[in-house]
Design an enzyme around this catalytic site. Structure first.
Site, PDB file in Angstrom:
ATOM      1  N   LEU A 142      -3.574  10.308  -3.210  1.00  0.00           N
ATOM      2  CA  LEU A 142      -4.133   9.494  -2.119  1.00  0.00           C
ATOM      3  C   LEU A 142      -3.581   8.072  -2.195  1.00  0.00           C
ATOM      4  CD1 LEU A 142      -7.855  10.664  -1.998  1.00  0.00           C
ATOM      5  CD2 LEU A 142      -5.773  11.758  -1.127  1.00  0.00           C
ATOM      6  N   ALA A 186      -3.561   5.941   0.959  1.00  0.00           N
ATOM      7  CA  ALA A 186      -3.698   5.417   2.317  1.00  0.00           C
ATOM      8  C   ALA A 186      -4.460   4.098   2.381  1.00  0.00           C
ATOM      9  CB  ALA A 186      -4.388   6.453   3.200  1.00  0.00           C
ATOM     10  N   ARG A 224      -7.899  -6.591  -1.788  1.00  0.00           N
ATOM     11  CA  ARG A 224      -8.237  -7.548  -2.851  1.00  0.00           C
ATOM     12  C   ARG A 224      -7.031  -8.027  -3.653  1.00  0.00           C
ATOM     13  NH1 ARG A 224     -12.970  -4.407  -5.739  1.00  0.00           N
ATOM     14  NH2 ARG A 224     -12.224  -2.719  -4.424  1.00  0.00           N
ATOM     15  N   THR A 230     -11.986   9.405   1.687  1.00  0.00           N
ATOM     16  CA  THR A 230     -11.163  10.243   0.804  1.00  0.00           C
ATOM     17  C   THR A 230     -11.177  11.708   1.258  1.00  0.00           C
ATOM     18  OG1 THR A 230     -13.106  10.321  -0.640  1.00  0.00           O
ATOM     19  CG2 THR A 230     -11.353   8.786  -1.250  1.00  0.00           C
ATOM     20  N   GLY A 249     -18.877   6.304  -7.841  1.00  0.00           N
ATOM     21  CA  GLY A 249     -19.741   7.442  -7.555  1.00  0.00           C
ATOM     22  C   GLY A 249     -20.314   7.960  -8.873  1.00  0.00           C
ATOM     23  N   ASN A 286      -7.744  -2.894  -8.519  1.00  0.00           N
ATOM     24  CA  ASN A 286      -8.065  -3.362  -7.163  1.00  0.00           C
ATOM     25  C   ASN A 286      -7.618  -4.790  -6.916  1.00  0.00           C
ATOM     26  OD1 ASN A 286      -9.470  -1.015  -6.166  1.00  0.00           O
ATOM     27  ND2 ASN A 286     -10.989  -1.491  -7.729  1.00  0.00           N
ATOM     28  N   ASN A 345      40.630 -14.540 -29.400  1.00  0.00           N
ATOM     29  CA  ASN A 345      39.655 -15.605 -29.613  1.00  0.00           C
ATOM     30  C   ASN A 345      39.733 -16.597 -28.458  1.00  0.00           C
ATOM     31  OD1 ASN A 345      37.738 -16.712 -31.774  1.00  0.00           O
ATOM     32  ND2 ASN A 345      38.896 -18.494 -31.088  1.00  0.00           N
ATOM     33  N   ASN A 366      37.193 -18.673 -11.149  1.00  0.00           N
ATOM     34  CA  ASN A 366      37.399 -17.359 -10.520  1.00  0.00           C
ATOM     35  C   ASN A 366      37.124 -17.365  -9.021  1.00  0.00           C
ATOM     36  OD1 ASN A 366      34.664 -17.831 -11.239  1.00  0.00           O
ATOM     37  ND2 ASN A 366      34.182 -15.677 -10.921  1.00  0.00           N
TER      38      ASN A 366
HETATM   39  C1  UD1 Z   1     -13.962   6.844  -4.660  1.00  0.00           C
HETATM   40  C2  UD1 Z   1     -14.998   7.949  -4.848  1.00  0.00           C
HETATM   41  C3  UD1 Z   1     -15.973   7.541  -5.957  1.00  0.00           C
HETATM   42  C4  UD1 Z   1     -15.203   7.280  -7.244  1.00  0.00           C
HETATM   43  C5  UD1 Z   1     -14.110   6.264  -6.994  1.00  0.00           C
HETATM   44  C6  UD1 Z   1     -13.247   6.151  -8.228  1.00  0.00           C
HETATM   45  C7  UD1 Z   1     -15.314   8.959  -2.669  1.00  0.00           C
HETATM   46  C8  UD1 Z   1     -16.182   9.065  -1.483  1.00  0.00           C
HETATM   47  N1  UD1 Z   1     -15.707   8.134  -3.610  1.00  0.00           N
HETATM   48  O1  UD1 Z   1     -14.624   5.639  -4.353  1.00  0.00           O
HETATM   49  O2  UD1 Z   1     -16.925   8.563  -6.181  1.00  0.00           O
HETATM   50  O3  UD1 Z   1     -16.082   6.847  -8.271  1.00  0.00           O
HETATM   51  O4  UD1 Z   1     -13.282   6.661  -5.894  1.00  0.00           O
HETATM   52  O5  UD1 Z   1     -12.354   5.110  -8.064  1.00  0.00           O
HETATM   53  O6  UD1 Z   1     -14.321   9.637  -2.748  1.00  0.00           O
HETATM   54  N2  UD1 Z   1      -8.070   6.522   0.172  1.00  0.00           N
HETATM   55  C9  UD1 Z   1      -7.361   7.126   1.182  1.00  0.00           C
HETATM   56  N3  UD1 Z   1      -7.900   7.190   2.415  1.00  0.00           N
HETATM   57  C10 UD1 Z   1      -9.137   6.701   2.693  1.00  0.00           C
HETATM   58  C11 UD1 Z   1      -9.863   6.109   1.642  1.00  0.00           C
HETATM   59  C12 UD1 Z   1      -9.307   6.025   0.398  1.00  0.00           C
HETATM   60  O7  UD1 Z   1      -6.230   7.568   0.971  1.00  0.00           O
HETATM   61  O8  UD1 Z   1      -9.562   6.803   3.842  1.00  0.00           O
HETATM   62  C13 UD1 Z   1      -7.483   6.427  -1.149  1.00  0.00           C
HETATM   63  C14 UD1 Z   1      -7.282   4.996  -1.610  1.00  0.00           C
HETATM   64  O9  UD1 Z   1      -5.992   4.550  -1.297  1.00  0.00           O
HETATM   65  C15 UD1 Z   1      -7.487   5.088  -3.111  1.00  0.00           C
HETATM   66  C16 UD1 Z   1      -8.461   6.246  -3.252  1.00  0.00           C
HETATM   67  O10 UD1 Z   1      -8.383   6.989  -2.069  1.00  0.00           O
HETATM   68  O11 UD1 Z   1      -6.308   5.432  -3.783  1.00  0.00           O
HETATM   69  C17 UD1 Z   1      -9.880   5.801  -3.492  1.00  0.00           C
HETATM   70  O12 UD1 Z   1     -10.304   4.965  -2.481  1.00  0.00           O
HETATM   71  P1  UD1 Z   1     -11.374   3.837  -2.751  1.00  0.00           P
HETATM   72  O13 UD1 Z   1     -11.824   3.316  -1.464  1.00  0.00           O
HETATM   73  O14 UD1 Z   1     -10.864   2.917  -3.780  1.00  0.00           O
HETATM   74  O15 UD1 Z   1     -12.503   4.697  -3.478  1.00  0.00           O
HETATM   75  P2  UD1 Z   1     -14.040   4.580  -3.275  1.00  0.00           P
HETATM   76  O16 UD1 Z   1     -14.377   5.047  -1.896  1.00  0.00           O
HETATM   77  O17 UD1 Z   1     -14.470   3.276  -3.694  1.00  0.00           O
END
Ligand code: UD1
Ligand code: MG
Length: 490
Positions: free
Chosen positions: A12, A14, A19, A85, A151, A239, A388, A397
């Site tokens: 993942l 996206a 931050r 996610t 989570g 982050n 040398n 150059n």
């Molecule tokens: C998510 C988990 C949480 C876990 C945490 C660990 C869910 C709902 N929650 O939290 O339980 O403890 O990760 O770090 O899954 N991403 C996408 N598309 C999106 C959203 C996110 O590709 O629409 C990717 C982000 O780029 C990142 C990862 O997913 O690499 C996690 O996204 P982030 O928003 O940091 O995770 P949380 O929702 O905080």
């Protein structure tokens, strides 16, 4: 492909990463010589999956290009406007199925592009447990002192996992749980594919939570389990810049630790930085304040540092590089560099050859045993063996428009302050005189001198600079008694 190779890994990538406060997408920020997503892809690739996909959205083209440069065969999946996610994985899996020419079967691993310390070994362990126990979902967890934001893993009385509650959705009681979801999972492909369309956005963040798949899988009669790692670093994401630095430091510590186990001497691990792709040999010694970057390779018994930065440099056995900066260069066995050399791309130093103090080189081949000992610049030149080059020699150059080459043969002796006005060549065994400005080719065995007759203008200082300390000193030196008096010291 062994048993444990999953059908697919979906990375993942996206998210926006606001931050970081950076124009560069978060996952492209580097630690130890590789972007965060580069580390994530390397760990995923180590599983030897049938399909490897990355889900992108933020800075789509830039991220997709970066990822494709790292792994040309990777499947790029685009996430649409639906956040979360769960949606990311849904679209990742669609892209994998499309590439597969039909729904993949078996294990689908999900990882993040911003968790750089995760190793193939830990992923393989997750997949092995998942397969051995015939789980529907296996989640990688860690116990943290401060689980805020993550989570939480909800377990039944019997210890089995019933679900994951997002921090923002959790009750006070649930927030006290300190076992957290890493966001890294192994899923059964079929169960994942069936569950994702059922996941809603009915939660505090109005996102499609991948974590909801656990409850759905369980409700469908599947087994949901957790693998808890003791190594929290492997599940930690970056982050912001502070977390990036902390993870970078820990990764570096691990790299150094591994090299020390393999017999590399690192005098001061606190001030030594070694990128992930560097290759060292046993009995290399690395002194304090040294950074080895890129594809640097160092042979046995070489000594690097202190205060040296090498990027993509090949250092031969027993070579010595002291307080210098070098990029895209080769130093053959038993050659020496520094102190204070600035070695630029295309420098090839032969065996037992030397680039000494305050020397700059670029695009130069220096033959075996030849020496550029002090204070000069050699660019676009080829130097034979056992030559040398005197103090302060430079190649002129660049004519302001084009670069030209200088050829210097073997066993040449050039005197101090010689200038080689390229294009020019100096034959084997030739000499140059001090201050020679070599504009014409020098035949083998010739002495090249370029001088204007020296002329001494007697009494010039007293005449033109009367009353100055210099004129007074000159006056004193010319007084007969002083000449006699000074004689013992002469
Ligand atoms: C998510 C988990 C949480 C876990 C945490 C660990 C869910 C709902 N929650 O939290 O339980 O403890 O990760 O770090 O899954 N991403 C996408 N598309 C999106 C959203 C996110 O590709 O629409 C990717 C982000 O780029 C990142 C990862 O997913 O690499 C996690 O996204 P982030 O928003 O940091 O995770 P949380 O929702 O905080
Ligand atoms: Mg989020």
């Amino acid at each position: 492909m062994d048993n444990h190779s999953p059908a697919a890994v979906i990375v993942l990538a996206a998210g926006a990463g606001t931050r970081m406060k950076s124009a560069k997408p978060k996952i492209m920020h580097e630690i130890c010589g590789r972007s965060m997503v580069g580390h994530a892809l390397a760990a995923a690739q180590g599983l030897d999956p049938q399909h490897l996909a990355a889900v992108v959205r933020f800075e789509r083209d830039r991220v997709a290009e970066h990822i494709t440069n790292i792994l040309p065969g990777i499947i790029i999946a685009d996430q649409d406007d639906v956040p979360g996610t769960g949606r990311a994985v849904e679209q990742g899996l669609e892209a994998v199925d499309a590439a597969n020419g039909g729904p993949v079967q078996g294990t689908v691993v999900v990882t993040y592009g911003d968790v750089p310390l995760l190793t193939t070994e830990l992923l393989a362990e997750l997949v092995a447990v998942h397969k051995k126990d015939g789980n529907a979902v296996t989640v990688l967890t860690a116990v943290l002192d401060d689980p805020t934001g993550y989570g939480r893993i909800i377990r039944e009385e019997d210890g089995s996992v019933s679900g994951i509650r997002e921090h923002k959705d959790a009750t006070e009681e649930e927030r006290k749980i300190n076992e957290v979801n890493s966001g890294i999972y192994a899923f059964d492909a079929e169960i994942l594919r069936n569950a994702l369309p059922q996941v809603s956005t009915d939660n505090v963040q109005q996102e499609k939570y991948l974590t909801d798949v656990l409850g759905l899988a369980r409700a469908a009669g599947g087994r949901v389990a957790a693998v808890a790692t003791q190594d929290r670093w492997q599940v930690e994401g970056a982050n912001d810049r502070r977390q990036l630095a902390t993870l970078g430091k820990e990764m570096n510590r691990r790299i150094l630790d591994e090299w020390m186990k393999q017999g590399v001497g690192i005098i001061d691990p606190d001030t030594t930085w070694i990128d992930v792709e560097v290759i060292l040999s046993n009995d290399v010694t690395i002194k304090p304040g040294t950074q080895l970057h890129g594809h640097t390779i160092v042979g046995t018994d070489a000594v690097i540092g202190p205060d040296t930065t090498l990027t993509n440099v090949r250092v031969g056995q027993g070579a010595n590089v002291t307080r210098s900066v070098a990029t895209d260069a080769e130093f053959a066995d038993h050659s020496t560099v520094g102190p204070f050399a600035y070695v630029r791309p295309g420098t090839k130093l032969g065996e037992e050859a030397k680039i000494g103090a305050f020397y700059e080189t670029k695009n130069v081949t220096v033959g075996k045993g030849s020496k550029l000992s002090h204070l000069g610049y050699m660019g676009d030149a080829e130097i034979g063996e056992y030559t040398n080059i005197g103090c302060g020699n430079i190649t002129a150059n660049y004519d302001g428009v084009n670069k030209h080459r200088t050829q210097i043969g073997s066993h040449v002796r050039t005197s101090s302050n010689s200038v080689f006005v390229a294009p020019v060549s100096v034959g084997d065994g030739a000499y140059t005189g001090a201050g020679a400005v070599v504009r014409k080719d020098v035949p083998a065995g010739a002495l090249a001198i370029t001088f204007a007759q020296q002329k001494n203008m007697e009494g010039w200082t007293q005449d033109k600079r009367p009353g100055t300390p210099a004129a007074q000193a000159a006056q004193r030196a010319q007084t007969p008694q002083n000449q006699i008096a000074q004689e013992p010291n002469a």
